[in-house]
Design an enzyme around this catalytic site. Structure first.
Site, PDB file in Angstrom:
ATOM      1  N   THR A  87       8.274   3.814   9.900  1.00 49.13           N
ATOM      2  CA  THR A  87       8.476   4.194  11.302  1.00 49.13           C
ATOM      3  C   THR A  87       8.314   2.923  12.127  1.00 49.13           C
ATOM      4  OG1 THR A  87       7.500   6.360  10.885  1.00 49.13           O
ATOM      5  CG2 THR A  87       7.689   5.670  13.188  1.00 49.13           C
ATOM      6  N   LYS A 162      13.258  10.272  15.086  1.00 49.92           N
ATOM      7  CA  LYS A 162      11.841  10.363  14.679  1.00 49.92           C
ATOM      8  C   LYS A 162      10.906  10.286  15.897  1.00 49.92           C
ATOM      9  CE  LYS A 162       8.040   9.541  12.192  1.00 49.92           C
ATOM     10  NZ  LYS A 162       7.421  10.417  11.250  1.00 49.92           N
ATOM     11  N   LYS A 237       0.578   5.445  17.501  1.00 52.17           N
ATOM     12  CA  LYS A 237       1.638   4.468  17.182  1.00 52.17           C
ATOM     13  C   LYS A 237       3.008   5.050  17.568  1.00 52.17           C
ATOM     14  CE  LYS A 237       4.209   2.591  13.299  1.00 52.17           C
ATOM     15  NZ  LYS A 237       4.415   2.467  11.864  1.00 52.17           N
TER      16      LYS A 237
HETATM   17  P1  NAD Z   1      -0.042   1.984   4.452  1.00 48.79           P
HETATM   18  O1  NAD Z   1      -0.784   1.033   5.322  1.00 48.79           O
HETATM   19  O2  NAD Z   1      -0.798   2.840   3.500  1.00 48.79           O
HETATM   20  O3  NAD Z   1       1.064   1.177   3.584  1.00 48.79           O
HETATM   21  C1  NAD Z   1       1.766   0.060   4.043  1.00 48.79           C
HETATM   22  C2  NAD Z   1       1.785  -0.944   2.892  1.00 48.79           C
HETATM   23  O4  NAD Z   1       2.595  -2.073   3.268  1.00 48.79           O
HETATM   24  C3  NAD Z   1       0.390  -1.503   2.540  1.00 48.79           C
HETATM   25  O5  NAD Z   1       0.109  -1.224   1.181  1.00 48.79           O
HETATM   26  C4  NAD Z   1       0.522  -2.999   2.812  1.00 48.79           C
HETATM   27  O6  NAD Z   1      -0.202  -3.817   1.892  1.00 48.79           O
HETATM   28  C5  NAD Z   1       2.013  -3.217   2.652  1.00 48.79           C
HETATM   29  N1  NAD Z   1       2.500  -4.429   3.309  1.00 48.79           N
HETATM   30  C6  NAD Z   1       2.188  -4.910   4.541  1.00 48.79           C
HETATM   31  N2  NAD Z   1       2.855  -6.051   4.772  1.00 48.79           N
HETATM   32  C7  NAD Z   1       3.612  -6.295   3.670  1.00 48.79           C
HETATM   33  C8  NAD Z   1       4.518  -7.318   3.307  1.00 48.79           C
HETATM   34  N3  NAD Z   1       4.789  -8.341   4.120  1.00 48.79           N
HETATM   35  N4  NAD Z   1       5.097  -7.257   2.094  1.00 48.79           N
HETATM   36  C9  NAD Z   1       4.832  -6.215   1.235  1.00 48.79           C
HETATM   37  N5  NAD Z   1       3.982  -5.227   1.533  1.00 48.79           N
HETATM   38  C10 NAD Z   1       3.374  -5.264   2.729  1.00 48.79           C
HETATM   39  O7  NAD Z   1       0.847   2.870   5.444  1.00 48.79           O
HETATM   40  P2  NAD Z   1       1.598   4.255   5.099  1.00 48.79           P
HETATM   41  O8  NAD Z   1       0.751   5.391   5.511  1.00 48.79           O
HETATM   42  O9  NAD Z   1       2.147   4.179   3.706  1.00 48.79           O
HETATM   43  O10 NAD Z   1       2.802   4.190   6.160  1.00 48.79           O
HETATM   44  C11 NAD Z   1       3.958   3.404   5.940  1.00 48.79           C
HETATM   45  C12 NAD Z   1       4.964   3.723   7.026  1.00 48.79           C
HETATM   46  O11 NAD Z   1       5.262   5.120   6.996  1.00 48.79           O
HETATM   47  C13 NAD Z   1       4.472   3.421   8.438  1.00 48.79           C
HETATM   48  O12 NAD Z   1       5.532   2.871   9.176  1.00 48.79           O
HETATM   49  C14 NAD Z   1       4.049   4.786   8.964  1.00 48.79           C
HETATM   50  O13 NAD Z   1       4.133   4.886  10.379  1.00 48.79           O
HETATM   51  C15 NAD Z   1       5.067   5.684   8.286  1.00 48.79           C
HETATM   52  N6  NAD Z   1       4.644   7.076   8.128  1.00 48.79           N
HETATM   53  C16 NAD Z   1       3.391   7.372   7.666  1.00 48.79           C
HETATM   54  C17 NAD Z   1       3.003   8.699   7.526  1.00 48.79           C
HETATM   55  C18 NAD Z   1       1.627   9.066   7.017  1.00 48.79           C
HETATM   56  O14 NAD Z   1       1.240  10.230   7.123  1.00 48.79           O
HETATM   57  N7  NAD Z   1       0.874   8.127   6.432  1.00 48.79           N
HETATM   58  C19 NAD Z   1       3.902   9.724   7.856  1.00 48.79           C
HETATM   59  C20 NAD Z   1       5.197   9.403   8.287  1.00 48.79           C
HETATM   60  C21 NAD Z   1       5.545   8.063   8.426  1.00 48.79           C
END
Ligand code: NAD
Length: 290
Positions: A87, A162, A237
């Site tokens: 997102t 979204k 966010k």
């Molecule tokens: P998270 O923080 O668990 O995962 C993100 C991952 O990206 C981390 O493991 C981090 O180490 C990795 N990362 C960061 N920078 C990086 C880079 N340069 N190269 C490679 N890896 C890198 O977050 P999440 O909950 O998995 O969410 C991910 C996305 O999904 C976000 O944009 C969030 O808004 C969206 N989202 C999350 C949810 C939820 O319920 N968690 C629901 C819908 C959408």
């Protein structure tokens, strides 16, 4: 298919695992999170991408997405597709699509709804922006990771859908919580309140499916001491992204603006960080009009 998966966190990890379970070959890269079982590990994002037919990213924000895209796009195969499921702000989604197009590559912005449960169970909904050809190529993967993929329009349309959806969600959750707190003060039983509103014109997903009052309606994070679920800081966010988009499109969104300010106060000053976004109800319970 050969797939690169960049960002193996709470969402990306289980999504990548589902692709492996469906028989795809997945090479992953993350700065910290280990790859789930069956997912290969590359040493850089570019190395993960170089043999992939589809490169999927699932990253924290638009800035990080832009940096990763800059590294990955030059390494990709000529007919490969870049599919971002994070997102992020609409401007970053469009900028990354333009970067891919400059190299003649197809790309999609495909944010998801459904949270960690949906990612684990393969029941996400994908809201997708980008060209038809890329959508057709990635569609079988959406079908593995989710239950529905809606092609909303050109680049940026997925992120637009979204944040509009989540702006409605933030606003209706606040309205539902403040109405419960008002009902309490008026001496109305919560079960009766739910019974009436969930079958009347005040009904919404926030009331009917994700009721913020413990012990009322179907099971929700309120029944588990407001453990997320969908964390308040993630709602903040998304509300901030909605207001950023409203600024750049010159759209008047007073309720979205107020919801963003209330979640900012909740997360940053009122102990809401790490709690479910429906924990707005105990916040309102404690407050009075002044
Ligand atoms: P998270 O923080 O668990 O995962 C993100 C991952 O990206 C981390 O493991 C981090 O180490 C990795 N990362 C960061 N920078 C990086 C880079 N340069 N190269 C490679 N890896 C890198 O977050 P999440 O909950 O998995 O969410 C991910 C996305 O999904 C976000 O944009 C969030 O808004 C969206 N989202 C999350 C949810 C939820 O319920 N968690 C629901 C819908 C959408």
């Amino acid at each position: 298919m050969k797939i690169a998966f960049i960002g193996l966190g709470n969402m990306g990890g289980p999504m990548a695992a589902n692709l492996v379970a469906a028989g795809h070959k997945v090479i992953g890269f993350d700065l910290t999170a280990p790859p789930p079982e069956g997912v290969g590990q590359a040493t850089t994002a570019a190395a993960a991408a170089q043999e992939a037919e589809v490169v999927i990213t699932m990253l924290p924000n638009g800035q990080i997405l832009r940096e990763v895209a800059k590294e990955v796009i030059p390494a990709m195969q000529e007919d490969a597709v870049l599919c971002d499921c994070s997102t992020v702000d609409v401007d970053s989604a469009k900028a990354v699509a333009a970067m891919a197009a400059d190299r003649g590559l197809g790309s999609l912005d495909a944010p998801v709804s459904g949270g960690v449960g949906g990612a684990t169970n393969g029941t996400l909904t994908f809201m997708v922006g980008g060209d038809d050809k890329s959508f057709e190529i990635v569609k079988p993967l959406f079908d593995v990771m989710g239950q529905k993929a809606v092609h909303c329009g050109e680049a940026g349309a997925g992120q637009s859908a979204k944040i509009c959806n989540n702006m409605i969600l933030g606003v209706t959750m606040i309205a539902t919580c403040e109405a419960f707190a008002l009902a309490d003060k008026l001496g109305l039983d919560r079960e009766k309140m739910f019974d009436v509103v969930s079958t009347s014109s005040g009904q919404s997903w926030s009331m009917n499916t994700y009721c913020p009052a413990p012990g009322v309606g179907p099971q929700s994070p309120a029944d588990n001491d407001y453990k997320p679920g969908f964390a308040a800081e993630l709602m903040l966010k998304d509300l901030r992204l909605s207001q950023q988009a409203a600024e750049s499109a010159d759209a008047d969104t007073p309720m979205g603006k107020l919801a963003s300010a209330l979640y900012a106060a909740f997360v940053e000053a009122e102990g809401g960080k790490g709690r479910d976004f429906s924990a707005m109800l105990p916040r309102f319970e404690k407050r009075s009009r002044s």
